[in-house]
Write an enzyme that holds these catalytic residues in place. Structure first.
Site, short mmCIF file in Angstrom:
data_model
loop_
_atom_site.label_atom_id
_atom_site.label_comp_id
_atom_site.label_asym_id
_atom_site.label_seq_id
_atom_site.Cartn_x
_atom_site.Cartn_y
_atom_site.Cartn_z
N GLY A 1 18.58 -30.31 -15.65
CA GLY A 1 18.30 -31.21 -15.04
C GLY A 1 19.45 -32.34 -15.91
N GLY B 1 19.71 -23.80 -16.70
CA GLY B 1 18.56 -23.52 -15.17
C GLY B 1 18.25 -21.87 -15.41
CE LYS C 1 13.31 -26.43 -1.01
NZ LYS C 1 12.95 -27.50 -1.35
NE ARG D 1 15.09 -25.81 -23.84
CZ ARG D 1 14.91 -25.68 -23.05
NH1 ARG D 1 13.14 -26.07 -23.18
NH2 ARG D 1 15.00 -26.37 -21.97
P1 AMP Z 1 17.55 -23.65 -8.56
O1 AMP Z 1 16.20 -23.60 -8.98
O2 AMP Z 1 18.29 -24.47 -6.96
O3 AMP Z 1 19.35 -23.38 -9.61
O4 AMP Z 1 17.57 -21.84 -7.79
C1 AMP Z 1 17.44 -21.01 -8.02
C2 AMP Z 1 16.58 -20.35 -7.42
O5 AMP Z 1 16.99 -19.56 -5.89
C3 AMP Z 1 16.37 -18.55 -8.24
O6 AMP Z 1 14.86 -18.28 -7.75
C4 AMP Z 1 16.58 -17.46 -6.81
O7 AMP Z 1 15.45 -16.33 -6.91
C5 AMP Z 1 16.68 -18.11 -5.35
N1 AMP Z 1 17.76 -18.02 -4.99
C6 AMP Z 1 18.56 -17.59 -4.51
N2 AMP Z 1 19.51 -16.99 -3.52
C7 AMP Z 1 18.33 -16.95 -2.77
C8 AMP Z 1 18.14 -16.77 -1.23
N3 AMP Z 1 19.31 -15.85 -0.59
N4 AMP Z 1 17.18 -16.92 -0.63
C9 AMP Z 1 16.07 -17.78 -1.47
N5 AMP Z 1 16.22 -17.65 -3.12
C10 AMP Z 1 17.52 -17.68 -3.24
#
Ligand code: AMP
Length: 395
Positions: A376, A353, A199, A37
């Site tokens: 974000g 991210g 999610k 950064r």
């Molecule tokens: P996000 O912050 O929503 O972009 O999610 C990133 C996180 O999703 C990472 O830490 C991954 O380990 C997790 N992730 C990816 N695939 C899976 C999965 N199949 N089950 C649980 N967590 C997951």
């Protein structure tokens, strides 16, 4: 999107320029451990210094209480690192708007640069407090915002000061906004978007918005299981959001109506525990055992996704395909990262991210066209929201 006022519209000679940067960097034992950064701010700072400006830098770092100085959140190591990168002295004010800051700012001459202590040591920063913004504004003749990563927050240093001083976008801010909005408004086609992460509920607005503009939407990560549920499949103990199955079904329908190619996994790597040492097997998405969870896309899926990416002209990627932090479940994310890197014809845009962490983990960062510094903020921009820190810079 309307044009922003940028530092190229500014005559900075002999001006004191108050620059909001994003130096929310990791620090260990007094040393910056990842200076990405800080490096990202150099083009703006070097440009302003070349123009004959003096610079007052301000940033937040971490989440201090807002009740005064907390050493662990100090920005001092960032000032030291910046001095090394610029190869010139960088002064550091031990407070944000107090006596030390005022004295150091008053003594600035053209070519000098001072970094103020962490903005969030004062709780008025996050409240966009008018008095705090006025104190900051006294430090500059003009204001430049180069902190895209915080542009989705209306704080004193990102919104308040811009009402009090002539406000311009720095080079990083300008590049972030023009790349992401250019991608949405006028992408080279085919445009493939890859969305992963944990999610559906976090990403549904992004999925919805991208569906209006992309040609292919590739879904992986934990959120694919809610889509598989929407298709009537069983997903065992995989991450799922029952409340979002209906919205996922609506997205499947929207893709069909709009003629967007929506790709979901055909096979997954399942495990008997959320652990790198778990027992694993690769199964078709029609055969996920009841007592196992999907933690990565399978090899057939990785191949299918790589094929779709090979012919894209624009690629946007946010979110890993699996639990890439564990070596046992990194293969899918790695395969997608390699497929993006291998397509040298495409504009490849990594949307902040964990996908940035993944690209770095596989040492592919320099093969991407653009890596956003704001997780974000880039998501909010892609989902069509107005960012307060950007709106105030509009011409
Ligand atoms: P996000 O912050 O929503 O972009 O999610 C990133 C996180 O999703 C990472 O830490 C991954 O380990 C997790 N992730 C990816 N695939 C899976 C999965 N199949 N089950 C649980 N967590 C997951």
């Amino acid at each position: 999107m309307a044009e922003m006022r940028t530092i190229e519209d500014l005559d900075a000679n002999n001006k004191r320029v108050l620059v909001r940067v994003d130096y929310n960097v990791p620090i260990k034992d007094g040393e910056v451990t990842d200076d990405t950064r800080i490096r990202a701010s150099l083009p703006t700072l070097e440009y302003l210094l070349d123009q004959g400006a003096s610079i007052v830098l301000m940033s937040h770092r971490g989440r201090p209480s807002g009740e005064g100085i907390e050493e662990e959140f100090s920005l001092r190591p960032a000032a030291l690192r910046l001095a090394e990168l610029l190869q010139k002295p960088v002064m550091f004010a031990t407070d944000t708007i107090g006596e030390d800051a005022q004295a150091k700012v008053a003594a600035l001459r053209p070519g000098d640069i001072v970094l103020l202590e962490n903005l969030r040591f004062d709780k008025r920063e996050k409240k966009n407090d008018a008095e705090f913004a006025a104190e900051l504004a006294k430090f500059g003749d003009v204001y430049v915002n180069d902190a895209f990563g915080t542009a989705h927050r209306a704080h004193a240093s990102t919104a308040g000061v811009a009402d009090l001083l002539p406000a311009y976008a720095g080079k990083l801010m300008e590049r972030e906004v023009s790349t992401l909005s250019g991608m949405l408004e006028n992408p080279r086609r085919p445009f493939a978007a890859i969305l992963g992460g944990s999610k559906v509920s976090d990403k549904i607005k992004v999925i919805d918005a991208l569906m209006d503009t992309c040609d292919t939407l590739i879904i992986g990560g934990g959120m694919c299981f809610t889509f598989l549920l929407a298709q009537g499949k069983s997903v065992g103990t995989s991450l799922k959001e029952e409340d979002w199955v209906e919205r996922a079904a609506e997205m499947l329908k929207k893709a069909e109506d709009k003629g967007v190619q929506l790709l979901l996994p055909v096979d997954v790597v399942v495990a008997d525990a959320f652990s790198n040492d778990a027992n694993t097997q690769t199964v078709s998405v029609d055969e996920i055992p009841d007592d196992m969870m999907g933690l990565d896309i399978g090899p057939k899926t990785a191949e299918l996704y790589a094929d779709a990416l090979a012919c894209a002209q624009t690629i946007f990627w946010n979110g890993p395909m699996g639990v890439f932090e564990m070596p046992a479940f990194e293969a899918g994310t790695k395969a997608v990262a390699c497929a993006v890197a291998d397509n040298t014809e495409a504009d490849s845009i990594i949307g902040g991210g964990d996908s940035v962490a993944a690209v770095n983990q596989f040492d592919l960062a320099d093969q991407m066209t653009f890596i956003s510094t704001g997780g974000g903020a880039s998501m909010e921009l892609v989902q069509g929201e107005k960012l307060p820190g950007v709106e105030v810079l509009m011409a």
